[in-house]
Design an enzyme around this catalytic site. Structure first.
Site, PDB file in Angstrom:
ATOM      1  N   GLU A  66       0.788   2.175   9.714  1.00 11.09           N
ATOM      2  CA  GLU A  66       1.111   2.642   8.374  1.00 11.09           C
ATOM      3  C   GLU A  66       0.559   4.042   8.080  1.00 11.09           C
ATOM      4  OE1 GLU A  66       2.814   1.348   5.876  1.00 11.09           O
ATOM      5  OE2 GLU A  66       3.217  -0.702   6.530  1.00 11.09           O
ATOM      6  N   SER A  91       6.422  -0.096  -0.091  1.00  9.36           N
ATOM      7  CA  SER A  91       5.244   0.590  -0.611  1.00  9.36           C
ATOM      8  C   SER A  91       5.006   0.126  -2.050  1.00  9.36           C
ATOM      9  CB  SER A  91       5.414   2.102  -0.495  1.00  9.36           C
ATOM     10  OG  SER A  91       4.209   2.787  -0.738  1.00  9.36           O
ATOM     11  N   HIS A 104       4.356   4.468   7.798  1.00 13.17           N
ATOM     12  CA  HIS A 104       4.719   3.990   6.466  1.00 13.17           C
ATOM     13  C   HIS A 104       6.125   4.473   6.104  1.00 13.17           C
ATOM     14  CE1 HIS A 104       3.599   2.347   2.575  1.00 13.17           C
ATOM     15  NE2 HIS A 104       3.969   3.457   1.967  1.00 13.17           N
TER      16      HIS A 104
END
Length: 546
Positions: free
Chosen positions: A326, A191, A445
């Site tokens: 995600e 991330s 994610h």
């Protein structure tokens, strides 16, 4: 039972670590909360980092230090303090016959939250491998990204990146004493950590401090945090906190240097307007900026895409990829019409570096094109979130990843290994924590992080990792891939079962490994067809794509 103490010398003084046992039963050496920079207090709160003072007596580094001051995203509660700037080193052998490769982790958290605590970055899985793992805490939020225009104040912004560089230099100077090879360091993160890894690949200030990169769900071209526009963020924050003084940078800085750090961290999230959050998709007001002056340590000096094209890091080998869904977290976040209304604006999906005003006819036109492309004649609804998931996946992550890869390949790159993480088992702890309905498919994610780090902060009371499970096979696969890549520059492993993970080429820039619990398969990443719609916007606006 008496804890075994292990002493190691660093360039600033001796430290004591200890021996721990991983959840998988292997002993390893743990050194935690090692100072690598001075605590950012007083005049150092927003300034460039300074090295710590030397010490002569062994420093106790057997216990975990605090997170840096932030409002933690998991529970929305304040945690940490300004002393949370330190480094952790883990390895199963401090005197190997041949120095181990080093994996240096930058934690995620969208520039304003997150940490490198063991609750979400437990080293247990990596300690089954012959590698040195380094994690560290650094300034986040306003503390890492306050930017003021007055050059006399020497707060140009991007201090967080200079914290990272201080940590990377610490690794270069000290890691050999822990059995690591300073000439074989792989920087990696997920991330924001993946984005930050990419930033260090494009800034000349980081050149030579690491030798490979792993970018998990993040690049410097991410549509959320690639750069922040220069608005009166600092003044707005001061006014929220009751400031009534002059509006010049000098007095604003003096005020911010003396506000309680907890109040500052909490109030920072209240600065943006609803339009900035919902339609411009700003996550946080303080983030990477193009510095308006060079104090001698300038980190970002021009448009990000130009830095990507000319990056020194184009010469090093990388692993890069995203998860298969995600933004599946929308299924947990959007439960009411009010929540849907804050996410359904397609203006937020128009790439920021097209530099189109929010209400400009062209931006509205592109937003309508995206809506039609992802929804056809339908309207986004709580029962029909797939389109919002896909457009967010593509605009924030897949298209920026595609541009990043293309820029590398167009500019004589090192090897690029792409992946798509589609592994779904009981160890997808983020998906489980968010309580994602099973009708929504794929890994969300940060789910890939669950296969390289032990995340006891997300494990429920009944969680148990079975060593003969698909989940455990995924852990072996991911950690072996990462360590092989860090050690040899090649992520191919026996666990792939006769599938060769090939590098990307100019002809096939989006060829990659689809990592699935049933079958790992080399393929053209399927999101390629969708992201082409964003290419059209750049062409029409005559903006640099790659």
């Amino acid at each position: 039972m008496t804890e075994k103490i292990v002493k190691v010398q660093t360039c600033y003084g001796p430290i004591n670590g200890c021996v721990k046992t991983s959840v998988l039963g292997r002993d390893y050496y743990s050194f935690q909360a090692i100072p690598y920079m001075k605590k950012p207090i007083g005049k150092l709160r927003f300034a460039d980092p300074q090295p710590p003072e030397n010490w002569s007596e062994p420093l106790d580094c057997t216990k975990e230090g605090p997170a840096f001051s932030n409002v933690f995203f998991l529970d929305n509660q304040y945690q940490g303090d300004l002393s949370g700037v330190h480094i952790n080193v883990y390895t199963n052998n401090i005197n190997p016959t041949k120095p181990y490769a080093v994996l240096l982790w930058i934690h995620g958290g969208g520039v304003f939250t997150g940490n490198a605590l063991e609750s979400i970055t437990g080293p247990d899985y990596f300690m089954q491998k012959n590698v040195v793992l380094v994690t560290f805490q650094y300034r986040i939020g306003i503390f890492g990204f306050l930017s003021l225009d007055d050059p006399e104040l020497n707060i140009p912004g991007n201090a967080q990146f200079r914290d990272h560089i201080m940590a990377m230099k610490w690794v270069q100077e000290n890691i050999a004493n822990f059995g690591g090879d300073p000439n074989n360091v792989t920087l990696f993160g997920e991330s924001w950590g993946g984005g930050a890894t990419g930033y260090h690949m494009i800034s000349p200030k980081s050149k030579g401090l690491f030798h490979r990169g792993i970018l998990m769900s993040g690049t410097p071209l991410n549509n959320i945090y690639s750069f922040m526009p220069r608005r009166n963020w600092a003044l707005r924050l001061c006014l929220i906190l009751g400031y009534s003084g002059p509006h010049d940078d000098k007095h604003i800085l003096e005020f911010l240097e003396n506000v309680d750090e907890k109040e500052l961290a909490i109030a920072s999230g209240k600065v943006m307007t609803d339009r900035e959050k919902n339609e411009e998709a700003f996550m946080f007001p303080f983030g990477p900026v193009i510095e308006t002056y060079d104090n001698g340590n300038a980190f970002i000096t021009e448009d990000i895409i130009n830095m990507v094209k000319n990056a020194w890091g184009n010469q090093i080998d990388i692993l890069i990829g995203n998860t298969s869904n995600e933004c599946i977290s929308f299924a947990a976040m959007i439960k009411t019409q009010e929540a849907l209304d804050s996410f359904k604006s397609f203006q937020r999906q128009v790439p920021r570096d097209l530099e189109l005003e929010l209400d400009s006819p062209k931006r509205l036109e592109y937003a309508e094109q995206l809506k039609k492309y992802y929804y056809g004649c339908l309207e986004p609804s709580i029962s029909n979130l797939e389109g919002l998931m896909q457009v967010s996946n593509d605009s924030c992550l897949w298209h920026p990843m595609y541009r990043f890869i293309k820029a590398r390949l167009e500019n004589k790159s090192g090897k690029t290994f792409n992946y798509r993480f589609d592994y779904v088992t009981e160890n997808n702890l983020w998906r489980s924590f968010l309580k994602i309905d099973e009708i929504y498919q794929g890994a969300c994610h940060a789910d890939d992080c669950c296969y390289i780090f032990k995340m006891k902060g997300l494990e429920g009371e009944n969680f148990k990792l079975e060593v003969d499970s698909e989940a455990f096979n995924g852990i072996k696969l991911m950690t072996t891939m990462f360590v092989n890549f860090a050690t040899y520059g090649n992520p191919n492993v026996e666990e792939l079962k006769n599938v060769e993970w090939q590098e990307a080429t100019k002809e096939n820039p989006f060829i990659g490994l689809n990592i699935n619990e049933k079958e790992c398969k080399l393929m053209i990443i399927p999101e390629l067809e969708r992201v082409k719609i964003f290419d059209e916007f750049y062409h029409e606006q005559k903006k640099v794509l790659y």
